[in-house]
Design a protein around this motif. Structure first.
Motif, PDB file in Angstrom:
ATOM      1  N   ALA A   1      -7.388   7.847 -12.886  1.00 47.44           N
ATOM      2  CA  ALA A   1      -7.914   9.051 -13.535  1.00 47.44           C
ATOM      3  C   ALA A   1      -9.431   9.080 -13.471  1.00 47.44           C
ATOM      4  O   ALA A   1     -10.039  10.112 -13.157  1.00 47.44           O
ATOM      5  N   VAL A   2     -10.069   7.947 -13.768  1.00 48.13           N
ATOM      6  CA  VAL A   2     -11.532   7.892 -13.723  1.00 48.13           C
ATOM      7  C   VAL A   2     -12.033   8.061 -12.297  1.00 48.13           C
ATOM      8  O   VAL A   2     -13.005   8.779 -12.049  1.00 48.13           O
TER       9      VAL A   2
ATOM     10  N   GLY B   1      -9.533  16.640 -18.386  1.00 48.92           N
ATOM     11  CA  GLY B   1      -8.244  17.183 -17.986  1.00 48.92           C
ATOM     12  C   GLY B   1      -7.081  16.581 -18.740  1.00 48.92           C
ATOM     13  O   GLY B   1      -7.171  16.249 -19.916  1.00 48.92           O
ATOM     14  N   ARG B   2      -5.973  16.415 -18.053  1.00 53.02           N
ATOM     15  CA  ARG B   2      -4.751  15.947 -18.700  1.00 53.02           C
ATOM     16  C   ARG B   2      -4.847  14.504 -19.143  1.00 53.02           C
ATOM     17  O   ARG B   2      -4.012  14.029 -19.907  1.00 53.02           O
TER      18      ARG B   2
ATOM     19  N   GLU C   1      -0.517   1.193 -17.183  1.00 54.67           N
ATOM     20  CA  GLU C   1      -1.378   2.115 -17.913  1.00 54.67           C
ATOM     21  C   GLU C   1      -2.826   1.957 -17.466  1.00 54.67           C
ATOM     22  O   GLU C   1      -3.550   2.935 -17.299  1.00 54.67           O
ATOM     23  N   LEU C   2      -3.258   0.710 -17.260  1.00 58.91           N
ATOM     24  CA  LEU C   2      -4.614   0.495 -16.769  1.00 58.91           C
ATOM     25  C   LEU C   2      -4.770   1.125 -15.390  1.00 58.91           C
ATOM     26  O   LEU C   2      -5.795   1.762 -15.106  1.00 58.91           O
TER      27      LEU C   2
ATOM     28  N   ALA D   1     -24.218   6.011 -12.163  1.00 60.41           N
ATOM     29  CA  ALA D   1     -23.775   4.850 -12.919  1.00 60.41           C
ATOM     30  C   ALA D   1     -22.299   4.578 -12.650  1.00 60.41           C
ATOM     31  O   ALA D   1     -21.477   5.478 -12.634  1.00 60.41           O
ATOM     32  N   ILE D   2     -21.955   3.324 -12.430  1.00 60.64           N
ATOM     33  CA  ILE D   2     -20.574   2.959 -12.159  1.00 60.64           C
ATOM     34  C   ILE D   2     -19.738   3.199 -13.412  1.00 60.64           C
ATOM     35  O   ILE D   2     -20.094   2.754 -14.495  1.00 60.64           O
ATOM     36  N   PRO D   3     -18.607   3.874 -13.292  1.00 57.98           N
ATOM     37  CA  PRO D   3     -17.743   4.069 -14.454  1.00 57.98           C
ATOM     38  C   PRO D   3     -17.270   2.737 -15.021  1.00 57.98           C
ATOM     39  O   PRO D   3     -17.006   1.785 -14.280  1.00 57.98           O
ATOM     40  N   ILE D   4     -17.160   2.681 -16.350  1.00 59.23           N
ATOM     41  CA  ILE D   4     -16.716   1.472 -17.037  1.00 59.23           C
ATOM     42  C   ILE D   4     -15.533   1.808 -17.931  1.00 59.23           C
ATOM     43  O   ILE D   4     -15.605   2.726 -18.749  1.00 59.23           O
ATOM     44  N   ILE D   5     -14.426   1.072 -17.759  1.00 59.72           N
ATOM     45  CA  ILE D   5     -13.294   1.140 -18.679  1.00 59.72           C
ATOM     46  C   ILE D   5     -13.360  -0.104 -19.541  1.00 59.72           C
ATOM     47  O   ILE D   5     -13.304  -1.229 -19.022  1.00 59.72           O
ATOM     48  N   MET D   6     -13.495   0.062 -20.838  1.00 60.60           N
ATOM     49  CA  MET D   6     -13.637  -1.079 -21.732  1.00 60.60           C
ATOM     50  C   MET D   6     -12.303  -1.438 -22.358  1.00 60.60           C
ATOM     51  O   MET D   6     -11.553  -0.564 -22.805  1.00 60.60           O
TER      52      MET D   6
END
Length: 262
Positions: free
Chosen positions: A126-127, A202-203, A119-120, A84-89
């Motif tokens: 990170a993802v 992680g961090r 930040e985004l 599944a493709i990662p999603i940032i909401m």
């Protein structure tokens, strides 16, 4: 030659789309944009996407509905990582319930508006580090130590593919994979929320306890014989969670048979 990650920005605000497009491209990413769910699905059909940045508030179907539908239908399986493709909401500032529901629907991370593009970018990196695309040749010929078996289930740590005792693929989000990875590599140990977040993210982990509980609840629904009375992922009062099944690594010949079946 290393492949450039492809990011899909879904937001109905044209200025935000254009700003993020320019900023992310400037920092070495490929970017596609969409103004709503219809355009998002067209973009997913048009090419492999590595990560989706999805606004919660959209015209028509909102971000929560789109995330739920993608996870349920498997439409987000077109990513190059094979899962599944990662999603940032993107959510409203201070709306903790939105973040909780987003995670429950299958989002992998969240960011409150207004936000700094840097930040985004950090969240995206990170993802992508957590779910970095692996070459198909490596995934298909992975060594036996990249696979973990428990109670008839099989989890490939390289390709992030989960199979049930019947050999059927079970769709899991990136966040669910992170936590299952932490459990199968630390069976029989009590892991508190901080330890789970550290092992899984992680961090880059955020101090958000409900994120752990949500992902554990989702995992239970996927792998437990009876999610209401979990026996695989047990809650330890005052401690955290413990993965109880015996975890094994298949022998090379067993791994080969599994690959033929795939």
């Amino acid at each position: 030659m290393e492949r450039t990650p492809h990011i899909l920005i879904v937001d109905d605000d044209r200025e935000i789309r254009d700003l993020l497009n320019r900023f992310l491209v400037k920092h070495g990413l490929r970017v596609s944009t969409a103004a709503d769910g219809r355009e998002m699905l067209m973009a997913l059909q048009g090419g492999a996407i590595d990560l989706i940045v999805l606004d919660l508030m959209l015209p028509g179907e909102d971000g929560l509905t789109l995330t739920r539908n993608l996870r349920a239908s498997g439409a987000a399986q077109s990513g190059t990582q094979g899962g599944a493709i990662p999603i940032i909401m993107l959510t409203a500032m201070g709306e903790e319930m939105d973040r909780i529901v987003g995670l429950e629907m299958g989002a992998d991370d969240y960011l409150a508006k207004p936000f700094n593009p840097r930040e985004l970018l950090a969240r995206i990196k990170a993802v992508l580090r957590r779910f970095e695309t692996l070459p198909a040749s490596y995934v298909n010929s992975g060594t036996s130590d990249s696979v973990r078996c428990f109670a008839g289930w099989t989890l490939n740590l390289s390709s992030q593919v989960l199979r049930n005792p019947n050999g059927e693929t079970v769709t899991i989000s990136g966040g669910e994979f992170e936590f299952l990875h932490a459990f199968v590599t630390h069976p029989g140990r009590v892991l508190n929320r901080d330890q789970l977040l550290d092992l899984a993210r992680g961090r880059d982990a955020q101090p958000f306890d409900r994120a752990v509980d949500v992902q554990v609840s989702r995992l239970r629904k996927k792998i437990e014989p009876d999610p209401k009375t979990p026996t695989f992922i047990k809650t330890v009062r005052g401690g955290g969670y413990m993965f109880t099944p015996s975890v094994t690594t298949p022998k090379p010949e067993e791994k080969g048979r599994n690959e033929v079946q795939e």
